[in-house]
Design a protein around this motif. Structure first.
Motif, PDB file in Angstrom:
ATOM      1  N   ARG A  81       0.787  -1.016   0.053  1.00 59.53           N
ATOM      2  CA  ARG A  81      -0.056  -0.062  -0.069  1.00 59.53           C
ATOM      3  C   ARG A  81       0.869   1.052   0.033  1.00 59.53           C
ATOM      4  NH1 ARG A  81      -3.142   1.597   5.106  1.00 59.53           N
ATOM      5  NH2 ARG A  81      -3.229   3.352   4.104  1.00 59.53           N
ATOM      6  N   PRO A  82       0.533   2.251  -0.242  1.00 52.79           N
ATOM      7  CA  PRO A  82       1.060   3.516  -0.480  1.00 52.79           C
ATOM      8  C   PRO A  82       1.394   4.040   1.004  1.00 52.79           C
ATOM      9  CG  PRO A  82      -0.722   3.758  -1.938  1.00 52.79           C
ATOM     10  CD  PRO A  82      -1.120   2.692  -1.190  1.00 52.79           C
ATOM     11  N   ILE A  83       2.641   4.610   1.252  1.00 49.81           N
ATOM     12  CA  ILE A  83       3.020   5.003   2.606  1.00 49.81           C
ATOM     13  C   ILE A  83       3.418   6.471   2.576  1.00 49.81           C
ATOM     14  CG2 ILE A  83       4.314   4.619   4.511  1.00 49.81           C
ATOM     15  CD1 ILE A  83       4.581   1.781   4.229  1.00 49.81           C
ATOM     16  N   ASP A  84       2.698   7.416   3.195  1.00 44.65           N
ATOM     17  CA  ASP A  84       3.024   8.729   3.436  1.00 44.65           C
ATOM     18  C   ASP A  84       4.305   8.990   4.239  1.00 44.65           C
ATOM     19  OD1 ASP A  84       3.454  11.420   3.610  1.00 44.65           O
ATOM     20  OD2 ASP A  84       1.202  11.801   3.854  1.00 44.65           O
ATOM     21  N   TYR A  85       5.514   8.635   3.862  1.00 44.25           N
ATOM     22  CA  TYR A  85       6.720   8.949   4.873  1.00 44.25           C
ATOM     23  C   TYR A  85       6.853  10.130   5.501  1.00 44.25           C
ATOM     24  CZ  TYR A  85       7.676   4.480   2.351  1.00 44.25           C
ATOM     25  OH  TYR A  85       7.764   3.118   1.752  1.00 44.25           O
ATOM     26  N   LEU A 177       1.674  -2.571  -6.548  1.00 50.11           N
ATOM     27  CA  LEU A 177       0.411  -2.011  -5.606  1.00 50.11           C
ATOM     28  C   LEU A 177      -0.587  -2.476  -6.618  1.00 50.11           C
ATOM     29  CD1 LEU A 177       1.570   1.460  -4.492  1.00 50.11           C
ATOM     30  CD2 LEU A 177       1.462  -0.953  -3.276  1.00 50.11           C
ATOM     31  N   ASN A 178      -0.224  -2.203  -8.104  1.00 52.25           N
ATOM     32  CA  ASN A 178      -1.491  -2.533  -9.121  1.00 52.25           C
ATOM     33  C   ASN A 178      -1.791  -4.116  -8.899  1.00 52.25           C
ATOM     34  OD1 ASN A 178      -1.309   0.121  -9.976  1.00 52.25           O
ATOM     35  ND2 ASN A 178      -0.290  -0.566 -11.962  1.00 52.25           N
ATOM     36  N   ARG A 179      -0.809  -4.887  -8.849  1.00 52.49           N
ATOM     37  CA  ARG A 179      -1.118  -6.419  -8.476  1.00 52.49           C
ATOM     38  C   ARG A 179      -2.055  -6.653  -7.211  1.00 52.49           C
ATOM     39  NH1 ARG A 179       2.272 -10.099 -11.050  1.00 52.49           N
ATOM     40  NH2 ARG A 179       1.822 -11.570  -9.393  1.00 52.49           N
ATOM     41  N   VAL A 180      -1.853  -5.970  -6.185  1.00 54.16           N
ATOM     42  CA  VAL A 180      -2.616  -6.018  -5.063  1.00 54.16           C
ATOM     43  C   VAL A 180      -4.182  -5.475  -5.193  1.00 54.16           C
ATOM     44  CG1 VAL A 180      -2.882  -4.906  -2.819  1.00 54.16           C
ATOM     45  CG2 VAL A 180      -0.602  -5.807  -3.488  1.00 54.16           C
ATOM     46  N   ALA A 181      -4.295  -4.221  -6.040  1.00 61.59           N
ATOM     47  CA  ALA A 181      -5.423  -3.933  -6.304  1.00 61.59           C
ATOM     48  C   ALA A 181      -6.274  -4.697  -7.157  1.00 61.59           C
ATOM     49  CB  ALA A 181      -5.074  -2.359  -7.119  1.00 61.59           C
ATOM     50  N   ASN A 182      -5.733  -5.331  -8.203  1.00 56.77           N
ATOM     51  CA  ASN A 182      -6.214  -6.298  -8.920  1.00 56.77           C
ATOM     52  C   ASN A 182      -6.747  -7.488  -8.071  1.00 56.77           C
ATOM     53  OD1 ASN A 182      -5.976  -4.824 -11.295  1.00 56.77           O
ATOM     54  ND2 ASN A 182      -3.879  -5.961 -11.899  1.00 56.77           N
ATOM     55  N   ASN A 183      -5.843  -7.781  -7.274  1.00 59.76           N
ATOM     56  CA  ASN A 183      -6.352  -8.885  -6.339  1.00 59.76           C
ATOM     57  C   ASN A 183      -7.520  -8.736  -5.572  1.00 59.76           C
ATOM     58  OD1 ASN A 183      -4.199 -10.464  -7.416  1.00 59.76           O
ATOM     59  ND2 ASN A 183      -2.836 -10.236  -5.684  1.00 59.76           N
ATOM     60  N   TYR A 184      -7.582  -7.579  -5.104  1.00 60.76           N
ATOM     61  CA  TYR A 184      -8.695  -7.037  -4.289  1.00 60.76           C
ATOM     62  C   TYR A 184      -9.852  -6.855  -4.933  1.00 60.76           C
ATOM     63  CZ  TYR A 184     -11.596  -4.039  -1.326  1.00 60.76           C
ATOM     64  OH  TYR A 184     -12.898  -3.587  -0.675  1.00 60.76           O
ATOM     65  N   ALA A 185      -9.829  -6.515  -6.215  1.00 62.91           N
ATOM     66  CA  ALA A 185     -10.888  -6.407  -7.158  1.00 62.91           C
ATOM     67  C   ALA A 185     -11.474  -7.819  -7.474  1.00 62.91           C
ATOM     68  CB  ALA A 185     -10.523  -5.832  -8.547  1.00 62.91           C
ATOM     69  N   VAL A 186     -10.686  -8.802  -7.659  1.00 63.49           N
ATOM     70  CA  VAL A 186     -11.292 -10.194  -7.845  1.00 63.49           C
ATOM     71  C   VAL A 186     -12.129 -10.535  -6.469  1.00 63.49           C
ATOM     72  CG1 VAL A 186     -10.488 -12.633  -7.901  1.00 63.49           C
ATOM     73  CG2 VAL A 186      -9.606 -10.867  -9.348  1.00 63.49           C
ATOM     74  N   MET A 187     -11.340 -10.462  -5.322  1.00 64.68           N
ATOM     75  CA  MET A 187     -12.214 -11.028  -4.267  1.00 64.68           C
ATOM     76  C   MET A 187     -13.531  -9.857  -4.016  1.00 64.68           C
ATOM     77  SD  MET A 187     -10.444 -13.200  -3.180  1.00 64.68           S
ATOM     78  CE  MET A 187     -11.514 -13.599  -1.840  1.00 64.68           C
ATOM     79  N   SER A 188     -13.262  -8.636  -4.070  1.00 64.74           N
ATOM     80  CA  SER A 188     -14.544  -7.797  -3.933  1.00 64.74           C
ATOM     81  C   SER A 188     -15.867  -8.231  -4.715  1.00 64.74           C
ATOM     82  CB  SER A 188     -13.987  -6.270  -4.179  1.00 64.74           C
ATOM     83  OG  SER A 188     -15.122  -5.391  -3.961  1.00 64.74           O
ATOM     84  N   SER A 209      -6.369  -3.771   1.317  1.00 66.86           N
ATOM     85  CA  SER A 209      -6.585  -4.802   0.114  1.00 66.86           C
ATOM     86  C   SER A 209      -5.860  -5.902  -0.221  1.00 66.86           C
ATOM     87  CB  SER A 209      -6.321  -3.588  -0.962  1.00 66.86           C
ATOM     88  OG  SER A 209      -4.804  -3.112  -0.819  1.00 66.86           O
ATOM     89  N   CYS A 210      -4.802  -6.304   0.898  1.00 64.53           N
ATOM     90  CA  CYS A 210      -4.200  -7.471   0.687  1.00 64.53           C
ATOM     91  C   CYS A 210      -4.437  -8.602   1.816  1.00 64.53           C
ATOM     92  CB  CYS A 210      -2.735  -6.881   0.814  1.00 64.53           C
ATOM     93  SG  CYS A 210      -2.246  -6.142   2.234  1.00 64.53           S
ATOM     94  N   SER A 211      -4.953  -7.997   2.951  1.00 63.25           N
ATOM     95  CA  SER A 211      -5.337  -8.883   4.118  1.00 63.25           C
ATOM     96  C   SER A 211      -6.785  -9.052   3.889  1.00 63.25           C
ATOM     97  CB  SER A 211      -4.988  -8.387   5.399  1.00 63.25           C
ATOM     98  OG  SER A 211      -3.407  -8.236   5.253  1.00 63.25           O
ATOM     99  N   ILE A 212      -7.300  -9.892   3.220  1.00 64.75           N
ATOM    100  CA  ILE A 212      -8.814 -10.157   2.905  1.00 64.75           C
ATOM    101  C   ILE A 212      -9.134 -11.047   4.113  1.00 64.75           C
ATOM    102  CG2 ILE A 212     -10.281 -11.123   1.390  1.00 64.75           C
ATOM    103  CD1 ILE A 212      -8.691  -8.675   0.530  1.00 64.75           C
ATOM    104  N   THR A 213     -10.076 -10.344   4.864  1.00 69.16           N
ATOM    105  CA  THR A 213     -10.870 -11.276   6.100  1.00 69.16           C
ATOM    106  C   THR A 213     -12.222 -11.128   5.765  1.00 69.16           C
ATOM    107  OG1 THR A 213     -10.919  -9.220   7.340  1.00 69.16           O
ATOM    108  CG2 THR A 213      -8.984 -10.480   7.428  1.00 69.16           C
ATOM    109  N   LEU A 214     -12.858 -12.385   5.780  1.00 74.40           N
ATOM    110  CA  LEU A 214     -14.125 -12.658   5.511  1.00 74.40           C
ATOM    111  C   LEU A 214     -14.835 -13.434   6.670  1.00 74.40           C
ATOM    112  CD1 LEU A 214     -13.717 -13.763   1.729  1.00 74.40           C
ATOM    113  CD2 LEU A 214     -13.986 -11.482   2.683  1.00 74.40           C
TER     114      LEU A 214
END
Length: 626
Positions: A81-85, A177-188, A209-214
């Motif tokens: 995920r993006p981090i505001d350092y 980050l795009n790969r994570v977003a695509n993975n989240y879209a599949v689960m969503s 978006s990466c730790s999918i808890t259901l």
């Protein structure tokens, strides 16, 4: 605090004796209200909660001109995920989490503000590995240039280099980050189109978006029946493991029954799509109660043979069946039972500390999905209070329905007595009684009350046990003289002895009945009528059978007279563990109380060492029947 790891940070702050802290707590599955956070104080937060599926919606609430430091746990947030350092002063992460490597070295980054604090701040006792000062008090910047105190594994270093090479080949951080977003879209998309599943994190803005808890959605069930969710989720996980489709996706201990799925950048979105199909199939099978015995015998880490595995769910019929693993027998004692019953004191805890191996065995059972229950005579509070106490000792017990307490069982009987208009006195603290039974005008503490009809024996914690015993003796004698009868007794905690400190023994509240019997004997008193609802009474074991939905249960205890005899009388198998009270194996066992198994430690339930003994016992039984 929105995640268990936040709790761990808070506990460490307490342990280090730092300044008093404000814990900002919210409901499970959400992020705390940041409006209440004082920027003049140091802030500790977790950027991605892997067990709750929660992350901060943003960091805009962290002011650029803040007085305090911001310490961020980014173990699973780095590369996902993006981090505001600019809004973080101390960032710690792990090499292996998001990039799937094996190198477990931790990393830390310090802002100039954090370095200034190190130089000016008061020294705290820390391990040498974490001492970042030079002898003159300045920050040792050599550590940030590659110097180490202890030699790290060169395999681990090469491992992270390999992972970073892969990340660069993918297109760098933006591509990850795009790969994570695509993975989240599949689960969503799948969650939104599946009526029986929902997000554990109810706030979309705070959802990882990466730790999918259901969690399972069972709105068609009546109130009080939602415990079936845990059985269905466990059945689904066993089916998926039996097929070799998914492993270690059981929800975290404190989460609702459901699933925890990693969707980081190393995971392919196509694989997640296939997993969703598997989940749909497993839910259909588990909901219909068609989990085959061979699947339910499997445990985490016990993989089926390769011929039993499949790449995707078979669609050759409307009702899919599970391929049976090739002659995969049970290999541990736990495999032979539907659920394990653990005594608390002397087996899992000693006073308020977990005994060696206790937390590990529960964590392994949590991972495998096999149910277990803590069956305890502790009656110093409600089952919610007992759960908090056991969790405080470090035991990862998932929910309050895993606690079966003598006080909880006694509650039903006491409420019946009160409803019938009887006067009830209790042996125990007022706090414990109010916590278990609530307040009632006919319910009083035995060391202060007058005459009573029913005496309830709870616990000996937090009050003057001797004073109560003296008062009860006088009350029983007076009732005997006036009416020729004596009050009835309901014994929640029937433990006569407890393991004390340094191998000592102490009397438990169960000693009150023989004390009264001996004290009243000179007056010709008849035997006192005692209803035992805790161990070894049958009522508490019947409650276990009802909750588990089966009588294929194994009781694990350290006391023969309560744990072992009680289980055997209820028709259950029993294991005597030689931990606290029976550490020298000195407790007697007669024919009515002989344990089926004896173990030196809890690990033997899962390590297979007791399994040959079990097969031998079964063979002997079959021979005798023949």
């Amino acid at each position: 605090m929105s995640d268990n790891f936040s709790q761990y940070w808070a506990n460490e702050i307490d342990t280090l004796g730092l300044a008093p802290q404000n814990r900002h707590i919210c409901d499970y599955g959400d992020f705390p209200n940041t409006n209440r956070i004082d920027p003049n104080h140091d802030i500790v937060l977790v950027l991605n909660g892997t067990n709750s599926g929660v992350c901060p919606p943003d960091l805009d609430w962290i002011l650029p001109d803040r007085a305090g430091l911001v310490i961020a746990d980014a173990v699973s947030a780095a590369f996902t995920r993006p981090i505001d350092y600019d809004r973080i002063d101390v960032l710690c992460w792990s090499w292996q989490k998001a990039l799937g490597g094996e190198g477990g070295h931790g990393m830390i980054a310090l802002s100039s503000r954090a370095q200034a604090r190190l130089k000016a701040g008061t020294r705290k006792p820390l391990a040498r590995l974490m001492r970042l000062h030079n002898a003159d008090g300045s920050v040792n910047k050599a550590f940030f240039g590659g110097r180490t105190i202890s030699t790290p594994s060169m395999f681990a270093v090469e491992d992270i280099h390999s992972a970073l090479d892969w990340a660069e080949a993918c297109g760098g951080l933006t591509a990850l980050l795009n790969r994570v977003a695509n993975n989240y879209a599949v689960m969503s998309d799948w969650v939104n189109s599946t009526p029986w599943i929902d997000w554990t994190c109810t706030n979309p803005a705070a959802r990882s978006s990466c730790s999918i808890t259901l969690r399972l959605v069972r709105e068609q069930f009546a109130v009080g029946e939602k415990e079936d969710d845990g059985k269905i989720a466990a059945g689904m996980i066993r089916l998926l493991e039996a097929e070799g489709a998914a492993f270690d996706i059981w929800s975290y201990g404190d989460a609702p029954p459901g699933f925890r799925i990693w969707a980081g950048p190393t995971v392919e979105s196509e694989d997640l799509s296939i997993l969703c199909e598997w989940l749909a199939w497993a839910h259909s099978e588990a909901s219909q109660g068609s989990v085959p015995p061979e699947a339910s015998d499997l445990r985490h880490g016990c993989f089926p043979s390769s011929k039993a595995r499949a790449v995707q769910p078979r669609a050759d019929s409307a009702c899919l069946t599970t391929a049976a693993p090739e002659s995969l027998p049970s290999q541990t004692l736990a495999d032979c039972y539907d659920a394990i019953l653990f005594d608390a004191t002397g087996v899992l805890i000693s006073e308020n500390e977990a005994l060696p191996g206790a937390a590990d065995i529960l964590a392994r059972l949590n991972t495998s999905g096999q149910p277990y229950y803590v069956v305890t005579n502790i009656s110093s509070g409600s089952e919610e209070t007992i759960l908090a106490r056991l969790r405080g000792a470090g035991l990862p017990i998932p929910a309050v329905d895993r606690i079966v307490s003598a006080g909880g069982v006694a509650r039903h009987r006491v409420l019946e007595e009160l409803a019938a208009g009887r006067l009830v006195s209790y042996v125990g603290s007022t706090h414990a009684a109010n916590d278990i039974f609530g307040r009632h005008p006919n319910l009083h503490c035995a060391d202060t009350a007058g005459p009573f009809d029913t005496l309830v024996v709870l616990d000996d914690e937090g009050f003057d046990f001797k004073r109560a015993a003296d008062h009860i003796l006088s009350t029983f004698r007076r009732r005997l003289i006036e009416t020729g009868e004596m009050p009835r007794m309901i014994a929640a905690n029937a433990d006569i002895i407890y393991p004390g400190k340094n191998g000592s023994l102490v009397f438990g509240p169960g000693i009150i009945e023989p004390m009264l019997q001996a004290g009243l004997a000179p007056f010709g008193a008849p035997p006192i009528s005692v209803e035992i609802v805790g161990k070894p009474g049958r009522a508490i074991f019947e409650e276990c059978i009802a909750r588990a939905g089966t009588d294929r249960l194994l009781m694990v205890g350290d006391q023969v007279d309560t744990d072992i005899k009680g289980a055997k009388a209820a028709g259950l198998d029993a294991l005597l563990v030689t931990t606290e009270l029976n550490s020298c194996g000195e407790l007697r066992q007669d024919e009515t109380g002989a344990a089926d198994f004896v173990a030196k430690n809890l690990n033997q339930i899962l390590d297979g060492s007791l399994f040959p003994r079990l097969r031998s016992a079964k063979h002997s039984s079959a021979t005798n029947q023949a």
